[in-house]
Enzyme design. Structure first.
Site, mmCIF file in Angstrom:
data_model
loop_
_atom_site.group_PDB
_atom_site.id
_atom_site.type_symbol
_atom_site.label_atom_id
_atom_site.label_comp_id
_atom_site.label_asym_id
_atom_site.label_seq_id
_atom_site.Cartn_x
_atom_site.Cartn_y
_atom_site.Cartn_z
ATOM 1 N N GLU A 1 59.982 -18.886 88.417
ATOM 2 C CA GLU A 1 61.034 -19.272 89.489
ATOM 3 C C GLU A 1 60.596 -20.295 90.281
ATOM 4 O O GLU A 1 61.294 -20.456 91.266
ATOM 5 C CB GLU A 1 61.254 -17.838 90.314
ATOM 6 C CG GLU A 1 61.499 -16.777 89.491
ATOM 7 C CD GLU A 1 61.618 -15.491 90.244
ATOM 8 O OE1 GLU A 1 63.023 -15.510 91.050
ATOM 9 O OE2 GLU A 1 61.077 -14.684 90.488
ATOM 10 N N SER B 1 64.991 -13.162 88.995
ATOM 11 C CA SER B 1 65.897 -14.272 88.539
ATOM 12 C C SER B 1 66.420 -14.079 87.079
ATOM 13 O O SER B 1 66.865 -15.071 86.505
ATOM 14 C CB SER B 1 65.475 -15.844 88.721
ATOM 15 O OG SER B 1 65.344 -16.152 89.938
ATOM 16 N N TYR C 1 72.545 -19.249 88.981
ATOM 17 C CA TYR C 1 72.091 -20.382 89.663
ATOM 18 C C TYR C 1 73.034 -21.694 89.321
ATOM 19 O O TYR C 1 72.798 -22.858 89.960
ATOM 20 C CB TYR C 1 70.814 -20.667 89.311
ATOM 21 C CG TYR C 1 69.820 -19.448 89.947
ATOM 22 C CD1 TYR C 1 69.642 -19.594 91.142
ATOM 23 C CD2 TYR C 1 69.029 -18.888 89.080
ATOM 24 C CE1 TYR C 1 68.811 -18.478 91.688
ATOM 25 C CE2 TYR C 1 67.904 -17.936 89.666
ATOM 26 C CZ TYR C 1 68.158 -17.886 91.202
ATOM 27 O OH TYR C 1 67.393 -16.798 91.437
ATOM 28 N N ARG D 1 67.114 -7.961 99.208
ATOM 29 C CA ARG D 1 68.266 -7.660 98.568
ATOM 30 C C ARG D 1 68.259 -6.855 97.174
ATOM 31 O O ARG D 1 67.254 -6.898 96.456
ATOM 32 C CB ARG D 1 68.528 -9.031 97.942
ATOM 33 C CG ARG D 1 70.266 -9.028 97.458
ATOM 34 C CD ARG D 1 70.496 -10.064 96.470
ATOM 35 N NE ARG D 1 70.171 -10.083 95.205
ATOM 36 C CZ ARG D 1 69.276 -10.881 94.338
ATOM 37 N NH1 ARG D 1 68.726 -11.660 94.922
ATOM 38 N NH2 ARG D 1 68.878 -10.460 93.200
ATOM 39 N N ASP E 1 69.847 -4.620 93.875
ATOM 40 C CA ASP E 1 70.897 -4.683 93.012
ATOM 41 C C ASP E 1 71.075 -3.470 92.336
ATOM 42 O O ASP E 1 70.316 -2.532 92.050
ATOM 43 C CB ASP E 1 70.343 -5.485 91.587
ATOM 44 C CG ASP E 1 70.186 -7.042 92.244
ATOM 45 O OD1 ASP E 1 70.765 -7.597 93.293
ATOM 46 O OD2 ASP E 1 69.217 -7.694 91.795
ATOM 47 N N GLU F 1 66.864 -2.708 91.048
ATOM 48 C CA GLU F 1 65.763 -3.445 91.536
ATOM 49 C C GLU F 1 65.906 -3.844 93.017
ATOM 50 O O GLU F 1 66.966 -3.828 93.472
ATOM 51 C CB GLU F 1 65.069 -4.438 90.774
ATOM 52 C CG GLU F 1 65.983 -5.751 90.644
ATOM 53 C CD GLU F 1 65.569 -6.752 89.977
ATOM 54 O OE1 GLU F 1 64.559 -7.441 90.262
ATOM 55 O OE2 GLU F 1 66.035 -6.997 88.482
ATOM 56 N N ASN G 1 64.599 -6.996 95.610
ATOM 57 C CA ASN G 1 63.763 -8.356 95.782
ATOM 58 C C ASN G 1 63.434 -8.370 97.293
ATOM 59 O O ASN G 1 64.256 -8.288 98.041
ATOM 60 C CB ASN G 1 64.966 -9.491 95.260
ATOM 61 C CG ASN G 1 65.427 -9.064 94.104
ATOM 62 O OD1 ASN G 1 64.673 -9.681 92.941
ATOM 63 N ND2 ASN G 1 66.407 -8.551 93.782
ATOM 64 N N GLY H 1 66.693 -15.330 96.782
ATOM 65 C CA GLY H 1 67.096 -16.824 96.679
ATOM 66 C C GLY H 1 67.590 -17.206 98.197
ATOM 67 O O GLY H 1 68.366 -16.445 98.427
#
Length: 319
Positions: A31, A159, A225, A264, A266, A279, A281, A285
């Site tokens: 990443e 990512s 992205y 964050r 998901d 998951e 994070n 990002g």
């Protein structure tokens, strides 16, 4: 923004209070390119706010720079292994440099998708059924046990790198072979058909959820992205009761892992309306496509205020 949320998020610290701040970005993970963009945005925001901040692209001379530079605290914007997995956090603790985000244990745990799922399962939190793939025989067994479609994931990547949706055994074996070029440990999960949500948390507060939409088969690297056709729904499209349920589940999931500072999570929702944790994070990002800044804006924080709130949490932890 509610008064409680405003009180929790806004920093009243003077820029000089932070001292000299090293923004850590880049690194060697898969990443890296995303981290370079995130780090550049964070550094610019800190400097424009009057913070004495400078950037370090984490490379071969990193340890020497940490020791030789005067650093009062570190803002970690390293995505993936080497920055988000507890190793950087442990190094900074050894050097007694305060840092942003979660600690060693939570960072390492959240980076490991398998063990995060095991913690959630032990507490009765919903997460899709899964299997670990180590051979073609495992692939065949997982196909029988879980049934298609399935999604294959390297256990320690972010990512959506190395992920693939599969609908047959041959595809599953090919996806496992591709995923294990990124990680020796590969998961396969039951596919949840339905809308996806991402929920940011900041300093103990859950921010407005974001509903995601993409014409891709799932929310992959390109959709995250590069693509211009990804949909971001704020409000997320849930009624008030379901949104409260989603936020409460997110708070429990983060507490179980030991999240601090910001993160964050998901989540998927199936056809019956049930939520499933995917998951969490610990260093999300911070690019122009990123989701935490979007959620912060919905809560009334611009990008600079968001960055300062994340940094301010490192002062509270230190104190």
């Amino acid at each position: 923004m509610t008064a409680a949320l405003q009180s929790a998020l806004f920093s009243t610290l003077e820029p000089k209070r932070f001292g000299r701040v090293a923004v850590l970005f880049g690194g060697k993970s898969a990443e890296r390119e995303v981290s370079l963009k995130s780090g550049s945005a964070v550094l610019e925001a800190l400097q424009s706010a009057g913070v004495d901040a400078f950037g370090i692209d984490v490379g071969e001379d990193f340890l020497q720079r940490l020791v030789s530079e005067k650093i009062d605290r570190a803002f970690i914007v390293l995505h993936g292994r080497g920055g988000e997995d507890g190793t950087m956090q442990g190094l900074l603790e050894c050097l007694e440099i305060p840092y942003t985000g979660s600690g060693v244990l939570a960072s390492a745990l959240a980076m490991d998708k398998l063990r995060t799922k095991q913690v959630w399962q032990s507490l009765g939190l919903p997460t899709p059924r899964h299997a670990v793939l180590s051979s073609e025989a495992d692939c065949i067994s997982a196909a029988t046990e879980l049934s298609f479609p399935l999604i294959v994931k390297p256990a320690h990547e972010g990512s959506s790198i190395g992920m693939a949706k599969v609908t047959g055994v041959d595809e599953l074996i090919a996806a496992w072979n591709a995923a294990r070029t990124y990680d020796s440990q590969v998961l396969v999960e039951q596919w949840i058909e339905g809308p996806e949500f991402t929920i940011a948390s900041l300093r103990g507060q859950v921010l407005p959820p974001i509903g995601l939409g993409t014409p891709h088969s799932f929310y992959d690297y390109d959709a995250k992205y590069l693509a211009s056709d990804t949909q971001y729904r704020i409000p997320c499209g849930l009624d008030a009761a379901k949104e409260d349920e989603l936020k409460a589940l997110t708070a429990r999931a983060c507490e179980a892992v030991g999240i601090a500072g910001w993160a964050r999570t998901d989540v998927m929702q199936d056809a019956d309306g049930k939520f499933w944790l995917l998951e969490v994070n610990t260093v999300p990002g911070m690019t122009d496509h990123s989701l935490v800044p979007m959620a912060a804006r919905a809560a009334g924080l611009d990008f600079q205020q968001l960055v300062l709130a994340i940094l301010a949490d490192s002062v509270q932890v230190e104190g």
